[in-house]
Design a protein around this motif. Sequence first.
Motif, PDB file in Angstrom:
ATOM      1  N   CYS A 229       0.837  -1.202   0.000  1.00 34.63           N
ATOM      2  CA  CYS A 229       0.000   0.000   0.000  1.00 34.63           C
ATOM      3  C   CYS A 229       0.876   1.258   0.000  1.00 34.63           C
ATOM      4  CB  CYS A 229      -0.918  -0.009   1.219  1.00 34.63           C
ATOM      5  SG  CYS A 229      -1.947   1.473   1.357  1.00 34.63           S
ATOM      6  N   GLU A 230       0.598   2.168  -0.933  1.00 38.17           N
ATOM      7  CA  GLU A 230       1.354   3.419  -1.036  1.00 38.17           C
ATOM      8  C   GLU A 230       0.475   4.644  -0.812  1.00 38.17           C
ATOM      9  OE1 GLU A 230       4.843   4.027  -1.724  1.00 38.17           O
ATOM     10  OE2 GLU A 230       4.746   1.988  -0.924  1.00 38.17           O
ATOM     11  N   ALA A 231      -0.832   4.447  -0.692  1.00 41.83           N
ATOM     12  CA  ALA A 231      -1.733   5.573  -0.430  1.00 41.83           C
ATOM     13  C   ALA A 231      -3.089   5.025  -0.017  1.00 41.83           C
ATOM     14  CB  ALA A 231      -1.876   6.452  -1.672  1.00 41.83           C
ATOM     15  N   VAL A 232      -3.860   5.897   0.648  1.00 42.06           N
ATOM     16  CA  VAL A 232      -5.272   5.638   0.933  1.00 42.06           C
ATOM     17  C   VAL A 232      -6.060   6.734   0.233  1.00 42.06           C
ATOM     18  CG1 VAL A 232      -7.067   5.613   2.706  1.00 42.06           C
ATOM     19  CG2 VAL A 232      -4.871   4.489   3.140  1.00 42.06           C
ATOM     20  N   ILE A 233      -7.100   6.336  -0.516  1.00 48.06           N
ATOM     21  CA  ILE A 233      -7.903   7.351  -1.207  1.00 48.06           C
ATOM     22  C   ILE A 233      -9.324   7.372  -0.656  1.00 48.06           C
ATOM     23  CG2 ILE A 233      -6.549   7.279  -3.337  1.00 48.06           C
ATOM     24  CD1 ILE A 233      -8.840   5.612  -4.589  1.00 48.06           C
ATOM     25  N   VAL A 234      -9.897   8.573  -0.651  1.00 46.53           N
ATOM     26  CA  VAL A 234     -11.295   8.787  -0.256  1.00 46.53           C
ATOM     27  C   VAL A 234     -11.922   9.721  -1.286  1.00 46.53           C
ATOM     28  CG1 VAL A 234     -10.885   8.425   2.208  1.00 46.53           C
ATOM     29  CG2 VAL A 234     -10.683  10.729   1.240  1.00 46.53           C
ATOM     30  N   ASN A 235     -13.222   9.655  -1.444  1.00 48.31           N
ATOM     31  CA  ASN A 235     -13.897  10.488  -2.423  1.00 48.31           C
ATOM     32  C   ASN A 235     -13.963  11.939  -1.933  1.00 48.31           C
ATOM     33  OD1 ASN A 235     -16.425  11.722  -3.816  1.00 48.31           O
ATOM     34  ND2 ASN A 235     -15.963   9.872  -4.992  1.00 48.31           N
ATOM     35  N   ASN A 257       4.100   4.920   7.008  1.00 51.40           N
ATOM     36  CA  ASN A 257       3.109   5.963   6.776  1.00 51.40           C
ATOM     37  C   ASN A 257       2.852   6.178   5.291  1.00 51.40           C
ATOM     38  OD1 ASN A 257       3.050   6.364   9.550  1.00 51.40           O
ATOM     39  ND2 ASN A 257       4.529   8.060   9.498  1.00 51.40           N
ATOM     40  N   VAL A 258       1.578   6.338   4.941  1.00 50.45           N
ATOM     41  CA  VAL A 258       1.188   6.603   3.553  1.00 50.45           C
ATOM     42  C   VAL A 258       0.211   7.773   3.528  1.00 50.45           C
ATOM     43  CG1 VAL A 258       1.503   4.203   2.837  1.00 50.45           C
ATOM     44  CG2 VAL A 258      -0.744   4.963   3.619  1.00 50.45           C
ATOM     45  N   PRO A 259       0.170   8.541   2.427  1.00 58.42           N
ATOM     46  CA  PRO A 259      -0.711   9.712   2.377  1.00 58.42           C
ATOM     47  C   PRO A 259      -2.190   9.331   2.212  1.00 58.42           C
ATOM     48  CG  PRO A 259       0.403   9.432   0.280  1.00 58.42           C
ATOM     49  CD  PRO A 259       1.017   8.434   1.212  1.00 58.42           C
ATOM     50  N   ILE A 260      -3.057  10.160   2.743  1.00 50.49           N
ATOM     51  CA  ILE A 260      -4.505  10.049   2.521  1.00 50.49           C
ATOM     52  C   ILE A 260      -4.861  11.086   1.467  1.00 50.49           C
ATOM     53  CG2 ILE A 260      -6.802  10.164   3.554  1.00 50.49           C
ATOM     54  CD1 ILE A 260      -5.469   9.528   6.262  1.00 50.49           C
ATOM     55  N   ILE A 261      -5.368  10.601   0.336  1.00 49.77           N
ATOM     56  CA  ILE A 261      -5.539  11.452  -0.842  1.00 49.77           C
ATOM     57  C   ILE A 261      -7.009  11.489  -1.260  1.00 49.77           C
ATOM     58  CG2 ILE A 261      -4.904  11.735  -3.283  1.00 49.77           C
ATOM     59  CD1 ILE A 261      -2.305  10.217  -2.634  1.00 49.77           C
ATOM     60  N   SER A 262      -7.462  12.652  -1.671  1.00 50.67           N
ATOM     61  CA  SER A 262      -8.809  12.797  -2.224  1.00 50.67           C
ATOM     62  C   SER A 262      -8.779  12.398  -3.690  1.00 50.67           C
ATOM     63  CB  SER A 262      -9.268  14.253  -2.080  1.00 50.67           C
ATOM     64  OG  SER A 262     -10.481  14.464  -2.764  1.00 50.67           O
ATOM     65  N   VAL A 277      -4.499   1.795  -1.940  1.00 49.94           N
ATOM     66  CA  VAL A 277      -3.962   1.736  -3.295  1.00 49.94           C
ATOM     67  C   VAL A 277      -2.699   0.892  -3.227  1.00 49.94           C
ATOM     68  CG1 VAL A 277      -3.145   3.044  -5.286  1.00 49.94           C
ATOM     69  CG2 VAL A 277      -4.874   4.031  -3.772  1.00 49.94           C
ATOM     70  N   CYS A 278      -2.780  -0.336  -3.776  1.00 57.43           N
ATOM     71  CA  CYS A 278      -1.707  -1.329  -3.646  1.00 57.43           C
ATOM     72  C   CYS A 278      -1.170  -1.714  -5.011  1.00 57.43           C
ATOM     73  CB  CYS A 278      -2.226  -2.589  -2.946  1.00 57.43           C
ATOM     74  SG  CYS A 278      -2.968  -2.272  -1.331  1.00 57.43           S
ATOM     75  N   SER A 279      -0.001  -2.338  -5.018  1.00 57.51           N
ATOM     76  CA  SER A 279       0.529  -2.847  -6.290  1.00 57.51           C
ATOM     77  C   SER A 279       0.528  -4.389  -6.241  1.00 57.51           C
ATOM     78  CB  SER A 279       1.938  -2.312  -6.536  1.00 57.51           C
ATOM     79  OG  SER A 279       2.779  -2.540  -5.414  1.00 57.51           O
ATOM     80  N   TYR A 280      -0.406  -5.076  -6.985  1.00 55.54           N
ATOM     81  CA  TYR A 280      -1.541  -4.435  -7.638  1.00 55.54           C
ATOM     82  C   TYR A 280      -2.747  -5.299  -7.360  1.00 55.54           C
ATOM     83  CZ  TYR A 280       1.760  -1.524 -10.215  1.00 55.54           C
ATOM     84  OH  TYR A 280       2.740  -0.636 -10.541  1.00 55.54           O
ATOM     85  N   GLY A 281      -3.803  -4.696  -6.791  1.00 50.47           N
ATOM     86  CA  GLY A 281      -5.011  -5.459  -6.510  1.00 50.47           C
ATOM     87  C   GLY A 281      -5.885  -5.605  -7.725  1.00 50.47           C
ATOM     88  N   GLU A 296       6.001   1.169  -6.957  1.00 51.79           N
ATOM     89  CA  GLU A 296       5.426  -0.160  -6.815  1.00 51.79           C
ATOM     90  C   GLU A 296       6.325  -1.076  -6.001  1.00 51.79           C
ATOM     91  OE1 GLU A 296       4.978  -1.553 -10.836  1.00 51.79           O
ATOM     92  OE2 GLU A 296       7.060  -2.162 -11.019  1.00 51.79           O
ATOM     93  N   LYS A 297       5.693  -2.004  -5.304  1.00 51.02           N
ATOM     94  CA  LYS A 297       6.377  -3.057  -4.560  1.00 51.02           C
ATOM     95  C   LYS A 297       5.794  -4.385  -5.024  1.00 51.02           C
ATOM     96  CE  LYS A 297       7.494  -0.433  -0.378  1.00 51.02           C
ATOM     97  NZ  LYS A 297       7.305   0.892  -0.984  1.00 51.02           N
ATOM     98  N   ILE A 298       6.626  -5.383  -5.162  1.00 53.53           N
ATOM     99  CA  ILE A 298       6.182  -6.663  -5.713  1.00 53.53           C
ATOM    100  C   ILE A 298       5.986  -7.659  -4.581  1.00 53.53           C
ATOM    101  CG2 ILE A 298       6.642  -8.468  -7.407  1.00 53.53           C
ATOM    102  CD1 ILE A 298       6.366  -5.589  -8.511  1.00 53.53           C
ATOM    103  N   ALA A 299       4.729  -8.026  -4.341  1.00 54.02           N
ATOM    104  CA  ALA A 299       4.416  -8.942  -3.241  1.00 54.02           C
ATOM    105  C   ALA A 299       4.096 -10.347  -3.717  1.00 54.02           C
ATOM    106  CB  ALA A 299       3.242  -8.397  -2.431  1.00 54.02           C
ATOM    107  N   ILE A 300       3.861 -10.541  -5.031  1.00 57.40           N
ATOM    108  CA  ILE A 300       3.492 -11.858  -5.570  1.00 57.40           C
ATOM    109  C   ILE A 300       4.467 -12.205  -6.687  1.00 57.40           C
ATOM    110  CG2 ILE A 300       1.673 -13.223  -6.666  1.00 57.40           C
ATOM    111  CD1 ILE A 300      -0.355 -11.229  -5.488  1.00 57.40           C
ATOM    112  N   ASP A 301       5.040 -13.410  -6.623  1.00 54.71           N
ATOM    113  CA  ASP A 301       5.995 -13.801  -7.661  1.00 54.71           C
ATOM    114  C   ASP A 301       5.303 -14.592  -8.769  1.00 54.71           C
ATOM    115  OD1 ASP A 301       5.667 -16.444  -6.821  1.00 54.71           O
ATOM    116  OD2 ASP A 301       7.533 -16.497  -5.668  1.00 54.71           O
ATOM    117  N   LEU A 302       6.089 -15.044  -9.754  1.00 55.10           N
ATOM    118  CA  LEU A 302       5.519 -15.726 -10.915  1.00 55.10           C
ATOM    119  C   LEU A 302       5.003 -17.123 -10.594  1.00 55.10           C
ATOM    120  CD1 LEU A 302       8.055 -14.704 -13.719  1.00 55.10           C
ATOM    121  CD2 LEU A 302       5.936 -13.579 -13.009  1.00 55.10           C
TER     122      LEU A 302
END
Length: 785
Positions: A229-235, A257-262, A277-281, A296-302
């Motif tokens: 997760c690199e950010a949290v978004i809200v409307n 810590n990650v930013p909270i973004i509109s 917001v993750c890489s990549y749901g 981006e961060k890679i959490a799942i391999d091939l």
Amino acid sequence: MQSENLFEKTKSWDKSLELSLLNYWQKIGLSDFDPNSNKPIFVIDTPPPYPSGRPWHIGAAAQYSEIDMIARSSRMRGNEVLFPLGIDRNGLPVELYTEKKYKISMRDTPREKFLELCSTALDDLELEMTTVMKRMGLSGDFANKYRTDSQNYRVLTQTTFIQQWNNGRIYIGKRPANYCVDCGTTIADAEIEYKELPTKLVYFGMKVVGESETSITIASTRPELLCTCEAVIVNPDDDRYKSFVGRKATLPIYNRNVPIISHPSAKPEFGSGAVMVCSYGDFSDVTLFRELGLEEKIAIDLEGRMTSIVGQSIAGMRVKAAREAMADVLKEENLVEKIQVIDHRTPICDRSKTPIEIIPLEEYYLRVLDSKEKLRSSAYEIRFHPEAHRQILLNWIDVALDWPISRERFYGTEVPVWYCENCRTPYVPEAGKYYQPWKQPPPGNPKCSSCGSSNFRGDERTFDTWMDSSVSALFITQYLGNRSFFEKTYPTSIRPQGKDIVRTWLHYSLLRCLEITGKMPWPDVWITGMGLDPLSGEKMSKSHGNVIDPIPVLDQFGADCFRLWAASEASIGSDFNISLDRISGTGKFLSKLWNIARFVGKIPNTNERPSYDELAPSDKWMLSELSSLIEDCLKGYNDFNFFIPANRIRDFTWNTFAAHYIELVKSRAYGQAFSSEEKTSAQLTLHIGLKTILLLLAPICPFITEKVWLELYSKTSIHKELFPRSDDWSKDYLRFGKELMEFNGLIWNEKKTKGLSLKDSIDINVPITLQKFSADLKVMHNLKS
């Protein structure tokens, strides 16, 4: 008479008679194509079927029987027809079938050996498919059948790749790509299906930085990706979170810590309204990472396992298990507020039917985005049959992205590229030869254009199988081989295919052929619907386990019965139920037609064209009905809509020609109480009627029509004849048809009510409006007055 012997010996249509005609059609060269013919050339860009396992789909068999109707009806419209046949022998389904058949793993088998096993497995499946095609009576060019895994075809695929690479249409890009873990390869957007799957939506809290007692509630279906997760978004319109925008939230477990973004893509009505917001749901994450410039961060391999960044306790787990494990960790930290089971729209691989992952990979891409306007314009120039299916292509053009064309698989056309081992600059050879970089050195001892090194490593990947299929129109017209032949046959005339591959085969073919030749590959596209299970209404497919094997169906009912069902079951482009009862039911019509032929075959035939003015009124009426029938059928054939002639001919033959006309003129044809001129008039018209029915039905039911035609009318195949003309006979007498048949029905009902047989006499007057037909009507019904 020969016809009497045949019809006496065979009292009803016998499907075994079909088999003798297969060799006959081969002997007379029915499928032969002459590019130097004076006839208009008609070329079918036939779909090469995919031998992915047993049995071959009965819905596909139905589709190919109708493609044969395109070929046969086009010949009878006076065209020189090229009806090529091929087999699509590349790609993932072939590999999966081979792994299953031989109980091996592609990755654990030497590549050369695995390719050999794939080819052997395909040979068995191909034989079965071609056997079905021949048994159905396909009049295609079996003698020159092509294979997409042949060296000639792979040369074409590689050559067109090299051309598009040299023209700047193909590039190498590393970007988040659809990846199927089960298939072990990148897949294109067009190879993804979406399915509503039960999924856990986990609600958990994230501390707001600087507020010891304040948390923001996140709702996520992918808690295992928390570490990325690199950010949290809200409307921006969500009043619940306006005070949080611009601040930061702390990721639980990872204490980052990650930013909270509109952002407007956050949906207040979904979950808590606050989204990681993750890489990549999903691909909305991909878009947001690009837009917001996130790392981006890679959490799942091939292999579909979690990488080390997720933490020691979860690393190495499969994605599904990691999802459950992370939810448990959050519970242990008392962070989970609730877990809700929802139906979640999930992207799945259309081959393996398993959820895809989005993993950054370096692949070759063919540009699509900058071709959208040209493709849309071309899509409007094509005639679609049916028109409604144009929208499927237009909708896909609107959303299609650049196409990833390379795959991490073995059995396919190889990517013809080597890379400098020093600086990774690609080396692309000259076009025109077949290259296998995974086992061959680059041709000509080249030096790297960037650093001068002569050490290269070959690419080990293959192409997406649609790279091969998308140039089928070029292969069948000999784009690389015979320039004269190509110029006479390209563009082809029609592309027949199913609606399920509009996003792939149709779209990619239009894209590639347009760019390579500057011309559209065909002016007409013919699109069939899907074969459905009549009980569930679902698509018949091997994955559902509800596919019917066409071989026993053809053995039981015969090809003509199957073909007539395929043509008459649904209008062009519509889905259709696959019912053995319905297939069986069409056999009744074939028996009826055979009985009509048995009767008419006993009537003398001079093969003379009668003088219309000298015909009896009943015969003029029949010729008017025949003219109307021809007109309707030709309209259907010209639109490649075989539903129209199939049902029109069946209804006319059974309910007009047999039920009314034959009964009306039967006595006159035998010369009972009529002059020789009146007798001849009936005899000629009966034969004109039967010949017209046979000619119009021939593309749909080629066997019974051929058998009757050869026995009664000619030593030349009916399939080398032309359709009858609709303007040969006047339609003036059509106005009598409705009243004439209603009067017949009235008498039959009246006799039934009075307990009389149809031969018994009855006292009923012929209406004044039908006095022209009174002589026939009185004899037909044994009328007293």
